[in-house]
Design a protein around this motif. Structure first.
Motif, mmCIF file in Angstrom:
data_model
loop_
_atom_site.group_PDB
_atom_site.id
_atom_site.type_symbol
_atom_site.label_atom_id
_atom_site.label_comp_id
_atom_site.label_asym_id
_atom_site.label_seq_id
_atom_site.Cartn_x
_atom_site.Cartn_y
_atom_site.Cartn_z
ATOM 1 N N THR A 90 4.687 -1.471 4.032
ATOM 2 C CA THR A 90 5.327 -1.055 2.787
ATOM 3 C C THR A 90 6.418 -0.018 3.062
ATOM 4 O OG1 THR A 90 3.253 -1.477 1.616
ATOM 5 C CG2 THR A 90 4.898 -0.134 0.466
ATOM 6 N N GLU A 91 6.108 0.919 3.969
ATOM 7 C CA GLU A 91 7.107 1.945 4.309
ATOM 8 C C GLU A 91 8.312 1.297 4.997
ATOM 9 O OE1 GLU A 91 3.863 5.591 4.754
ATOM 10 O OE2 GLU A 91 4.717 4.647 6.573
ATOM 11 N N PRO B 204 -4.525 -0.232 1.647
ATOM 12 C CA PRO B 204 -4.246 0.681 2.763
ATOM 13 C C PRO B 204 -3.789 -0.049 4.024
ATOM 14 C CG PRO B 204 -6.277 1.303 1.650
ATOM 15 C CD PRO B 204 -5.873 -0.022 1.071
ATOM 16 N N GLY C 62 0.855 -1.195 0.000
ATOM 17 C CA GLY C 62 0.000 0.000 0.000
ATOM 18 C C GLY C 62 0.884 1.235 0.000
ATOM 19 N N TYR C 63 0.652 2.142 -0.970
ATOM 20 C CA TYR C 63 1.484 3.342 -1.096
ATOM 21 C C TYR C 63 0.640 4.586 -0.839
ATOM 22 C CZ TYR C 63 4.067 -0.114 -3.905
ATOM 23 O OH TYR C 63 4.705 -1.255 -4.348
ATOM 24 N N LEU C 64 0.993 5.339 0.232
ATOM 25 C CA LEU C 64 0.269 6.579 0.520
ATOM 26 C C LEU C 64 0.806 7.650 -0.435
ATOM 27 C CD1 LEU C 64 -1.734 8.133 2.250
ATOM 28 C CD2 LEU C 64 0.098 8.496 3.934
ATOM 29 N N GLN C 65 -0.090 8.262 -1.234
ATOM 30 C CA GLN C 65 0.357 9.241 -2.230
ATOM 31 C C GLN C 65 0.177 10.668 -1.723
ATOM 32 O OE1 GLN C 65 -0.785 6.515 -6.122
ATOM 33 N NE2 GLN C 65 -2.325 7.851 -5.249
ATOM 34 N N SER D 147 -1.667 -2.200 4.263
ATOM 35 C CA SER D 147 -0.234 -2.518 4.173
ATOM 36 C C SER D 147 0.680 -1.315 4.150
ATOM 37 C CB SER D 147 0.028 -3.339 2.896
ATOM 38 O OG SER D 147 -0.684 -4.543 2.913
ATOM 39 N N VAL D 148 0.135 -0.096 4.364
ATOM 40 C CA VAL D 148 0.968 1.110 4.209
ATOM 41 C C VAL D 148 2.174 1.086 5.144
ATOM 42 C CG1 VAL D 148 1.010 3.618 4.564
ATOM 43 C CG2 VAL D 148 -0.819 2.584 3.221
ATOM 44 N N LYS D 149 1.947 0.733 6.425
ATOM 45 C CA LYS D 149 3.070 0.749 7.375
ATOM 46 C C LYS D 149 4.128 -0.282 6.986
ATOM 47 C CE LYS D 149 2.699 0.664 11.970
ATOM 48 N NZ LYS D 149 2.071 0.594 13.336
ATOM 49 N N VAL E 49 -4.496 6.158 -1.529
ATOM 50 C CA VAL E 49 -3.560 5.035 -1.376
ATOM 51 C C VAL E 49 -3.623 4.182 -2.634
ATOM 52 C CG1 VAL E 49 -3.068 2.902 -0.110
ATOM 53 C CG2 VAL E 49 -3.704 4.975 1.146
#
Ligand code: HEM
Ligand SMILES: N/C(=N/c1cccc(CO[C@@H]2CCNC2)c1)c1cccs1
Length: 363
Positions: free
Chosen positions: A153-154, A147, A135-138, A149-151, A143
């Motif tokens: 992914t970072e 969403p 998940g990529y926060l733009q 998986s954002v943490k 996203v």
């Protein structure tokens, strides 16, 4: 001599193991004195393979939130307690994915790595599931991908991993051997089975380009057996269609696909009272069932799963065992009152062996 804190849990597990397998009480007592000695010598004890195998099956049978427990005794257990290097853990995880996937005829499997020691966890897995989309926060706050998986992914970016930036990039697996830095690796693409989600009656729906991975492999929970804790013990079954259709694709803080699904079926989204959301969720459930079946990938619908759970309850009654359950999780998120589960109560007592949450490794 004061009893070791683990002994109570060890004793009740070993007695259950010997009784349910109809082994002799003499053999049981011998094993218990062996364990007593080990606990006083080293403060711990080691499960035999048979104890580990049966303990993992009991943990599944005791999982109050699981509707799939009818098949508890057919769990495949891989003993990987010897794996203590990145390479060995990586090989074991890749083998788990290949064996469990079985080209779509999914086999319920658990791989057990070394238990916790006083000096820390020998092996830990950072992933929620072994196969999961990034998940990529733009900048615009939207996203790309999942969403959820954002943490993670970072965290993978911080380790040097780079994704392609699509809605369905499979994350790398991140492991940590005690004391080493986190180590990540990509799962070989040819081992990752995915299903294109199409609907038999709508070309417009098919244009949405949805897909999902075949095998859910939970890798963040701890397995506890007879007082011994296994912090890395990834396990898989197969999906119930509502998990993908009514949660992963539907939740607003996941892929939020109800509006697009409604549009594909020409459902007006102006008035709640037209039940457009309910119709859209059902079309997603239909599409997931249709697609997994077409792809030859194991899946169960929520009606069949509820019926199988009812059979589990009957069999447990015949074995004079009380079923425990968490009603709030056992009822499916779609048409819950159409299942028997909705219309009865469950004792949510937590029995051991079992699976537990553990503090996330992502700060
Ligand atoms: C074989 C097919 C299986 C099916 C269809 C199935 C189905 C499910 C479903 C639908 C949930 C609720 C998940 C959610 O709402 O997010 C669940 C929870 C759970 N299942 Fe199963 N399951 C299966 C096999 C297994 C196996 C093999 C294990 C372990 C050996 C297992 C252990 C659990 C646990 C521990 C939970 C609760 C997870 C939590 O508290 O977050 N299940 N299962
Ligand atoms: N079908 C499954 N579903 C799940 C089973 C356990 C946990 C989950 C995911 O739980 C997350 C935490 C709360 N909902 C999502 C999903 C299985 C996964 C592994 C074996 S069976």
């Amino acid at each position: 001599m004061t009893e070791h804190p683990i002994y109570q849990k060890a004793e009740s597990f070993i007695k259950q193991f010997y009784i349910e397998n109809q082994f002799s009480s003499e053999a049981c007592n011998n094993r218990l004195s062996e364990i007593k000695k080990s606990l006083s010598d080293s403060g711990s004890y080691e499960h035999t393979y048979e104890e580990l195998e049966y303990g993992a099956k009991l943990a599944w049978r005791n999982s109050n939130r699981c509707i799939g427990r009818l098949f508890w005794n057919s769990l495949n257990v891989f003993d990987m307690r010897k794996a203590d290097t990145e390479e060995q853990v990586k090989e074991a995880l890749i083998q788990h994915i290949a064996y469990a996937t079985n080209d779509g005829k999914i086999r319920s499997t658990i791989t057990v790595f070394n238990p916790s020691e006083t000096s820390g966890d020998p092996v830990r897995i950072f992933n929620h599931q072994l196969i999961r989309y990034a998940g990529y926060l733009q900048e615009d706050g939207r996203v790309m991908g999942d969403p959820h998986s954002v943490k993670m992914t970072e965290f993978c970016h911080a380790l040097g991993w780079k994704g392609e930036g699509t809605d369905f990039d499979v994350l790398p697996i991140v492991i940590q051997i005690k004391g080493n830095d986190p180590y990540y690796f990509d799962v070989p693409k040819d081992l990752i089975k995915e299903v294109e989600i199409t609907h038999p009656d709508s070309a417009a729906f098919n244009k949405l380009g949805l897909k999902w991975y075949a095998v859910p492999i939970i890798s963040e929970m701890k397995l506890e057996i007879g007082g011994i804790e296994y912090p890395a013990a990834p396990f898989n079954g197969w999906y119930m269609e509502t998990e993908i259709a009514a949660r992963n694709f539907t939740d607003e803080n996941r892929y939020n696909m109800l509006p697009n699904t409604a549009k594909a079926f020409n459902l007006s989204t102006k008035l709640q009272s037209t039940m457009w959301k309910d119709r859209a969720v059902l079309e997603l459930c239909t599409a997931v069932m249709h697609s997994f079946k077409k792809a030859g990938v194991s899946i169960v619908d929520h009606h069949t799963a509820s019926q199988q759970f009812e059979l589990f309850e009957q069999r447990e009654k015949e074995e004079n065992r009380k079923v425990t359950g968490d009603w709030t999780w056992l009822i499916p998120p779609v048409s819950p009152a159409s299942t028997h589960i909705f219309h009865k109560q469950y004792d949510n007592t937590w029995k051991s062996p079992n699976f537990f949450y553990q503090p996330s490794l992502l700060q």
